[in-house]
Design a protein around this motif. Structure first.
Motif, PDB file in Angstrom:
ATOM      1  N   LEU A   1       0.594  -1.287  -0.056  1.00 30.97           N
ATOM      2  CA  LEU A   1      -0.212  -0.152   0.037  1.00 30.97           C
ATOM      3  C   LEU A   1       0.838   1.141  -0.141  1.00 30.97           C
ATOM      4  CD1 LEU A   1      -2.845  -1.072   2.556  1.00 30.97           C
ATOM      5  CD2 LEU A   1      -3.145  -0.680  -0.087  1.00 30.97           C
ATOM      6  N   ALA A   2       2.023   1.134   0.562  1.00 34.69           N
ATOM      7  CA  ALA A   2       2.945   2.478   0.800  1.00 34.69           C
ATOM      8  C   ALA A   2       3.438   2.529  -0.618  1.00 34.69           C
ATOM      9  CB  ALA A   2       4.005   2.037   1.574  1.00 34.69           C
ATOM     10  N   GLN A   3       3.833   1.474  -1.360  1.00 34.68           N
ATOM     11  CA  GLN A   3       4.244   1.859  -2.965  1.00 34.68           C
ATOM     12  C   GLN A   3       3.266   2.114  -3.632  1.00 34.68           C
ATOM     13  OE1 GLN A   3       5.883  -2.088  -3.684  1.00 34.68           O
ATOM     14  NE2 GLN A   3       7.678  -2.007  -2.535  1.00 34.68           N
ATOM     15  N   LEU A   4       1.918   1.533  -3.499  1.00 29.85           N
ATOM     16  CA  LEU A   4       0.902   2.063  -4.320  1.00 29.85           C
ATOM     17  C   LEU A   4       0.562   3.535  -3.956  1.00 29.85           C
ATOM     18  CD1 LEU A   4      -1.245   1.577  -6.349  1.00 29.85           C
ATOM     19  CD2 LEU A   4      -2.753   0.513  -4.362  1.00 29.85           C
ATOM     20  N   ASN A   5       0.541   3.937  -2.732  1.00 33.44           N
ATOM     21  CA  ASN A   5       0.329   5.371  -2.435  1.00 33.44           C
ATOM     22  C   ASN A   5       1.510   6.374  -2.860  1.00 33.44           C
ATOM     23  OD1 ASN A   5      -1.049   7.464  -1.116  1.00 33.44           O
ATOM     24  ND2 ASN A   5       0.251   7.225   0.686  1.00 33.44           N
ATOM     25  N   ALA A   6       2.558   5.799  -3.049  1.00 35.12           N
ATOM     26  CA  ALA A   6       3.551   6.559  -3.422  1.00 35.12           C
ATOM     27  C   ALA A   6       3.410   6.943  -5.021  1.00 35.12           C
ATOM     28  CB  ALA A   6       5.267   5.896  -3.126  1.00 35.12           C
ATOM     29  N   ARG A   7       3.185   5.512  -5.594  1.00 34.85           N
ATOM     30  CA  ARG A   7       2.803   5.718  -7.070  1.00 34.85           C
ATOM     31  C   ARG A   7       1.692   6.504  -7.375  1.00 34.85           C
ATOM     32  NH1 ARG A   7       3.728   0.113  -6.980  1.00 34.85           N
ATOM     33  NH2 ARG A   7       1.615  -0.329  -7.100  1.00 34.85           N
TER      34      ARG A   7
ATOM     35  N   GLY B   1       0.573   9.038  -5.477  1.00 39.76           N
ATOM     36  CA  GLY B   1       0.998  10.501  -5.365  1.00 39.76           C
ATOM     37  C   GLY B   1       1.958  11.061  -6.390  1.00 39.76           C
ATOM     38  N   ALA B   2       2.864  10.099  -7.042  1.00 40.09           N
ATOM     39  CA  ALA B   2       3.361  10.526  -8.200  1.00 40.09           C
ATOM     40  C   ALA B   2       2.467  10.625  -9.437  1.00 40.09           C
ATOM     41  CB  ALA B   2       4.518   9.423  -8.514  1.00 40.09           C
ATOM     42  N   GLU B   3       1.530   9.873  -9.573  1.00 41.93           N
ATOM     43  CA  GLU B   3       0.814   9.900 -10.691  1.00 41.93           C
ATOM     44  C   GLU B   3      -0.203  11.509 -10.574  1.00 41.93           C
ATOM     45  OE1 GLU B   3      -1.826   6.607 -11.119  1.00 41.93           O
ATOM     46  OE2 GLU B   3       0.214   5.200 -11.805  1.00 41.93           O
ATOM     47  N   VAL B   4      -0.675  11.546  -9.354  1.00 44.01           N
ATOM     48  CA  VAL B   4      -1.445  12.672  -9.113  1.00 44.01           C
ATOM     49  C   VAL B   4      -0.502  14.143  -9.377  1.00 44.01           C
ATOM     50  CG1 VAL B   4      -2.375  14.009  -7.190  1.00 44.01           C
ATOM     51  CG2 VAL B   4      -3.173  11.889  -7.446  1.00 44.01           C
ATOM     52  N   THR B   5       0.696  14.140  -8.810  1.00 44.66           N
ATOM     53  CA  THR B   5       1.557  15.120  -8.974  1.00 44.66           C
ATOM     54  C   THR B   5       1.693  15.350 -10.702  1.00 44.66           C
ATOM     55  OG1 THR B   5       2.739  14.788  -6.960  1.00 44.66           O
ATOM     56  CG2 THR B   5       3.718  16.263  -8.673  1.00 44.66           C
ATOM     57  N   GLU B   6       1.885  14.113 -11.256  1.00 46.24           N
ATOM     58  CA  GLU B   6       2.269  14.189 -12.870  1.00 46.24           C
ATOM     59  C   GLU B   6       1.043  14.594 -13.373  1.00 46.24           C
ATOM     60  OE1 GLU B   6       3.571  11.442 -16.470  1.00 46.24           O
ATOM     61  OE2 GLU B   6       3.428  10.531 -14.221  1.00 46.24           O
ATOM     62  N   ARG B   7      -0.220  14.227 -12.985  1.00 51.42           N
ATOM     63  CA  ARG B   7      -1.533  14.798 -13.500  1.00 51.42           C
ATOM     64  C   ARG B   7      -1.453  16.141 -13.436  1.00 51.42           C
ATOM     65  NH1 ARG B   7      -5.181  10.615 -15.261  1.00 51.42           N
ATOM     66  NH2 ARG B   7      -4.487   8.550 -14.941  1.00 51.42           N
ATOM     67  N   ARG B   8      -1.378  16.792 -12.321  1.00 42.28           N
ATOM     68  CA  ARG B   8      -1.496  18.014 -11.913  1.00 42.28           C
ATOM     69  C   ARG B   8      -0.772  18.717 -12.728  1.00 42.28           C
ATOM     70  NH1 ARG B   8      -1.941  17.968  -5.385  1.00 42.28           N
ATOM     71  NH2 ARG B   8      -4.230  17.259  -4.985  1.00 42.28           N
TER      72      ARG B   8
END
Length: 363
Positions: A107-113, A115-122
Motif C-alpha cells: 500500500l505504501a508503494q501504491l500510495n507513492a505511485r 502520489g507521483a501520478e497525481v503530481t504528474e497529472r496536476r
C-alpha cells in the motif's frame, strides 16, 4: 490332628497350609511359651482377611495410581494441546503480521505511485491549461491573419471616402456652400466612427483574455461575436437567423473567451455551408430551469455517424488538409467547461447543432 504342612515363613512365623477336599486355607502360626505350665501355645491365624485387606489396599493403591496417571496424562495432554494451540496462534500471528507488513509495504508503494501520478497529472493539467491559453491566442491570431485582407479592404474604402469627402468639403467652403460642406463633414464623422468600431473589434479580439470571470449578458457576447465574424457572413450567401428572448441573459464567464466560442461555432457552420446556395444558420437563446442555453445550428451536411464522440478531441477535424488544425471545438469545449457549463452536440435530422449550457446568474 489337622493335616497342616509348612508352606512358608512370614515375619519369623511359619505359614501352614490346610488342604482339605472341600477347601484350601493358609494360617499364620504364632507360638507363645508358657513356662509355668511347661507348655507352648500355638495359635493359627487365618491369612484370608489379611490377604483380602492387602488385596483391597493394593487395588486401592493401583486405582489411586491409575487416577493419578490419568490426571497426569490429561494434564500433560492439556499442556500439549495448549502448547500446540499457542504455537498455532503464534504461527498464525506471525503469518498475519507478515501479511500485514507485506500489505502495508504494498500500500505504501501504491500510495507513492498514486502520489507521483497525481503530481504528474496536476503538472500535465497545468501544462495543458497553459497550452490551451496559448492555443486560444494562437487561434485568434491566425483568424486575424485570415481576416486581414478583407478588413484592410473594409478600412481602405472608408479612408478613400473620407479623403473624397474632405476634398469636397474644402471645395464647398471655398464656394461658400456651407450646407454641403457640413453634410460631407457629417459623413466623414460617420465613416470615422465605423473605422473606430472596426479597430475596437480587432483590439478586443486580439488581446489576451483575462482569467477572471464576470457577469456577462449573452446579448452583448453574441453582438460582439457577430461583429467579428461579419466579414465572412457578408462573403457567403447564408441566411442568418438570430432568435433571442427579450431581457438580459446573464451568465458567469469571460466575455472575450465566450465570444471566441461563439465565433468558432459560427465559423464552423460557415465552413459547412461553403458552396451551398441555400445555406442557413440559426442562433437561438433560451432560459430554462435556471440555465441559459445558446444553440448554433446549420443545414449543412452534418456530422458523419460515429464521429460524435471524437468531435471535441484536439486536432480532430473533418475539414480538408490546410483548412484548420482541429482545435476550435476542443478549445471551445474546455472554455465552456471552465465557465462551469457544457458544450455538446445535439442530434438532428439535417445539418449540425451545438448547444452551450451555462447556469444563469440571477439579476
Amino acid at each position: 490332628m489337622l493335616p497342616l504342612r509348612v508352606a512358608g515363613e512370614a515375619a519369623g512365623h511359619d505359614i501352614r497350609r490346610l488342604e482339605l477336599p472341600e477347601t484350601r486355607r493358609e494360617f499364620l502360626t504364632v507360638s507363645e511359651a508358657m513356662p509355668e505350665a511347661d507348655w507352648t501355645v500355638h495359635v493359627l491365624l487365618d491369612t484370608a482377611p489379611a490377604r483380602r485387606q492387602a488385596l483391597i489396599g493394593t487395588l486401592a493403591a493401583l486405582m489411586i495410581l491409575g487416577v493419578g496417571v490419568a490426571l497426569l496424562t490429561a494434564w500433560a495432554q492439556r499442556r500439549a494441546r495448549l502448547r500446540e494451540r499457542l504455537s498455532i496462534q503464534a504461527e498464525a500471528q506471525a503469518q498475519l503480521e507478515g501479511r500485514v507488513a507485506a500489505r502495508t509495504a504494498e500500500l505504501a508503494q501504491l500510495n507513492a505511485r498514486l502520489g507521483a501520478e497525481v503530481t504528474e497529472r496536476r503538472a500535465t493539467e497545468a501544462e495543458l491549461r497553459r497550452t490551451q491559453r496559448h492555443l486560444v491566442q494562437s487561434a485568434k491570431l491566425a483568424a486575424l491573419g485570415q481576416m486581414s485582407a478583407a478588413l484592410s479592404h473594409e478600412l481602405n474604402q472608408p479612408l478613400g471616402a473620407v479623403r473624397n469627402f474632405a476634398a469636397n468639403a474644402v471645395t464647398y467652403l471655398d464656394r461658400d456652400r456651407a450646407a454641403d460642406a457640413r453634410l460631407n463633414l457629417t459623413r466623414i464623422l460617420s465613416l470615422t466612427d465605423r473605422m473606430t468600431e472596426i479597430g475596437r473589434t480587432l483590439r478586443n479580439f486580439a488581446r489576451k483574455p483575462n482569467a477572471q470571470l464576470s457577469d456577462v449578458d449573452l446579448h452583448d457576447v453574441l453582438r460582439d461575436a457577430l461583429e467579428v465574424i461579419a466579414w465572412r457572413i457578408d462573403r457567403q450567401p447564408v441566411a442568418l437567423v438570430v432568435d433571442m428572448p427579450p431581457g438580459p441573459l446573464r451568465v458567469r464567464a469571460g466575455p472575450v473567451r465566450f465570444q471566441q466560442v461563439v465565433v468558432n461555432l459560427v465559423a464552423n457552420a460557415l465552413d459547412a455551408l461553403d458552396g451551398r446556395p441555400d445555406g442557413a444558420i440559426r442562433i437561438e437563446g433560451r432560459r430554462t430551469d435556471g440555465r441559459v442555453l445558446l444553440t448554433v445550428s446549420d443545414n449543412g451536411p452534418g456530422i458523419a455517424q460515429g464521429l460524435e464522440d471524437r468531435i471535441f478531441d484536439p486536432f480532430f477535424s473533418t475539414k480538408g488538409v490546410g483548412s484548420g488544425l482541429g482545435l476550435g471545438l476542443s478549445i471551445s469545449f474546455n472554455i465552456i467547461k471552465d465557465f462551469g457549463g457544457e458544450l455538446r452536440i445535439l442530434p438532428c435530422d439535417r445539418g449540425a447543432a451545438f448547444r452551450i449550457d451555462l447556469p444563469e446568474i440571477a439579476p
